[in-house]
Design an enzyme around this catalytic site. Structure first.
Site, PDB file in Angstrom:
ATOM      1  N   ASP A   1       1.656   3.781   2.864  1.00  0.00           N
ATOM      2  CA  ASP A   1       0.842   4.465   2.462  1.00  0.00           C
ATOM      3  C   ASP A   1       1.695   6.120   1.564  1.00  0.00           C
ATOM      4  O   ASP A   1       1.829   5.613   0.373  1.00  0.00           O
ATOM      5  CB  ASP A   1       0.129   5.487   3.308  1.00  0.00           C
ATOM      6  CG  ASP A   1      -1.431   5.473   2.892  1.00  0.00           C
ATOM      7  OD1 ASP A   1      -1.678   5.179   1.771  1.00  0.00           O
ATOM      8  OD2 ASP A   1      -2.029   6.077   3.463  1.00  0.00           O
TER       9      ASP A   1
ATOM     10  N   HIS B   1       0.857  -1.486   0.128  1.00  0.00           N
ATOM     11  CA  HIS B   1       0.277  -0.280   0.183  1.00  0.00           C
ATOM     12  C   HIS B   1       0.955   0.747  -0.075  1.00  0.00           C
ATOM     13  O   HIS B   1       1.389   1.498   0.807  1.00  0.00           O
ATOM     14  CB  HIS B   1      -0.948  -0.206   1.527  1.00  0.00           C
ATOM     15  CG  HIS B   1      -1.763   1.334   1.138  1.00  0.00           C
ATOM     16  ND1 HIS B   1      -3.093   0.555   1.481  1.00  0.00           N
ATOM     17  CD2 HIS B   1      -1.526   2.276   1.172  1.00  0.00           C
ATOM     18  CE1 HIS B   1      -3.891   1.651   0.786  1.00  0.00           C
ATOM     19  NE2 HIS B   1      -2.807   3.099   0.673  1.00  0.00           N
TER      20      HIS B   1
ATOM     21  N   GLU C   1     -11.190   3.092   6.513  1.00  0.00           N
ATOM     22  CA  GLU C   1     -10.291   3.699   7.139  1.00  0.00           C
ATOM     23  C   GLU C   1     -10.804   4.771   7.896  1.00  0.00           C
ATOM     24  O   GLU C   1     -10.642   5.257   9.296  1.00  0.00           O
ATOM     25  CB  GLU C   1      -9.251   4.125   5.826  1.00  0.00           C
ATOM     26  CG  GLU C   1      -8.318   5.423   6.469  1.00  0.00           C
ATOM     27  CD  GLU C   1      -7.140   6.551   5.027  1.00  0.00           C
ATOM     28  OE1 GLU C   1      -8.380   6.404   4.277  1.00  0.00           O
ATOM     29  OE2 GLU C   1      -6.245   6.910   5.306  1.00  0.00           O
TER      30      GLU C   1
ATOM     31  N   GLY D   1     -10.324   8.607  -2.134  1.00  0.00           N
ATOM     32  CA  GLY D   1     -11.838   9.378  -2.187  1.00  0.00           C
ATOM     33  C   GLY D   1     -12.326   9.596  -1.163  1.00  0.00           C
ATOM     34  O   GLY D   1     -12.281   8.104  -0.422  1.00  0.00           O
TER      35      GLY D   1
END
Ligand SMILES: [Zn+2]
Length: 347
Positions: free
Chosen positions: A285, A21, A207, A176
């Site tokens: 991330d 990720h 999340e 998004g």
């Protein structure tokens, strides 16, 4: 299992690792961002004070501030060469940490909407991926991301992803604002088509929103892994489902702390996710934006949660196990990891 002799920190650094990720646009270090901005006459926040001025904007406390910087960084990317440059620089950062494989998310429509031709994007990524392999020994795969609040750009994203399959595009992602305001059901036919054509479904979910968002990603998108997914713990039935189906979570603790998903690392749900038997991989991330790296995530979590060397090894193995690499390649990396750990076993 014999006791591992390597100190935990050394084991973390020496193990070959996989990262599942990681956003390409969120991996641009401030020095490189300034170079790209200079090349295209773009101004970045704080850049009048040079790299230190820009670096100050790499810290934020809200998702809106994060998004503003993320979009400012994206605006420095104009031609194929830019995408090659940031890809090769990402590979350099990964090689330094002994991350040997990464599935990297790119959000094509952020660029195409600004006038970057899709072909230039694909060509730049392909060149960067080849150079990542040749110059840094890092293998990259791409996940092309749809923005859930921009449904009209979803179809062209899939088209581009399908065209990029020969050049390492392996998945369709979704990001998004994670809100019921932007439901997932309308994306179901698109993700079905992606899966029928060999792409994997790798959305962000769980999340900023709770279990219902994860259920929707499973139901409508056929999610095979979850970007974050940490809020699954709020629903025991969901946890059981994820455990049974072996749907892995890409857990990014420093990102979660920076964006307020949890207050501080000590309160992060990671230990509870592991205790619940969930498949967990550790990831960074947007590393420079969260002042981290994959190695830092391992070091911080190992220290904070008092992981043993065996626990470190098991998480590092999960990175390859839940990747989209061919089985044989996975097995080779897992064997290499065990060898590094076992070769140092106390005699
Ligand atoms: Zn992400």
């Amino acid at each position: 299992m014999p006791e591992l002799a390597l100190p935990r920190e050394e084991l973390i650094r020496r193990l070959p690792k996989a990262e599942l990720h990681l956003h390409l646009e969120g991996s641009i270090q401030p020095e490189l961002a300034l170079q790209l901005a200079g090349r295209h006459g773009v101004s970045l926040p704080g850049s009048e004070e040079g790299v230190e001025g820009l670096r100050r904007h790499y810290r934020f406390t809200s998702f809106d501030d994060f998004l503003r910087l993320y979009l400012a960084l994206s605006s420095c990317l104009t031609d194929a060469e830019d995408f090659t440059t940031i890809t090769v620089d990402l590979a350099r950062q990964l090689a330094e940490q002994n991350v040997r494989y990464a599935e990297v998310t790119v959000t094509p429509m952020t660029h195409v909407a600004r006038g970057v031709p899709g072909d230039a994007l694909l060509a730049g990524l392909a060149e960067g991926r080849m150079r990542a392999r040749e110059e840094h020994g890092v293998e990259l795969a791409w996940v092309f991301d749809i923005l859930r609040n921009q449904a009209d750009r979803a179809e062209p994203t899939l088209e581009l992803a399908l065209r990029g399959r020969e050049q390492g595009v392996v998945g369709l992602g979704l990001t998004g604002p994670e809100s019921l305001e932007w439901p997932l059901q309308p994306f179901a036919p698109l993700f079905a088509r992606a899966r029928e054509n060999g792409l994997h479904s790798l959305p962000h979910a769980g999340e900023h929103a709770g279990p219902e968002s994860i259920w929707a990603a499973l139901r409508w998108l056929g999610a095979e892994r979850l970007g974050h997914g940490v809020r699954c713990l709020e629903d025991s039935e969901l946890v059981q489902h994820l455990v049974e189906k072996r749907i892995a979570l890409e857990v990014c603790p420093s990102s979660n702390v920076s964006l307020g998903v949890c207050a501080e690392l000590g309160q992060h749900p990671l230990p509870r996710l592991l205790a619940a038997g969930l498949a967990v991989t550790l990831a960074s991330d947007d590393p420079p934006l969260f002042s981290t790296s994959l190695t830092d995530e391992y070091l911080r979590c190992a220290a904070r949660f008092s992981w043993s060397a065996e626990q470190v090894l098991s998480l590092a193995a999960a990175g390859f196990e839940h990747s989209l690499l061919p089985l044989k390649t996975k097995q080779a990396w897992l064997a290499a990891q065990r060898e590094i750990a076992a070769g140092e076993v106390t005699r």
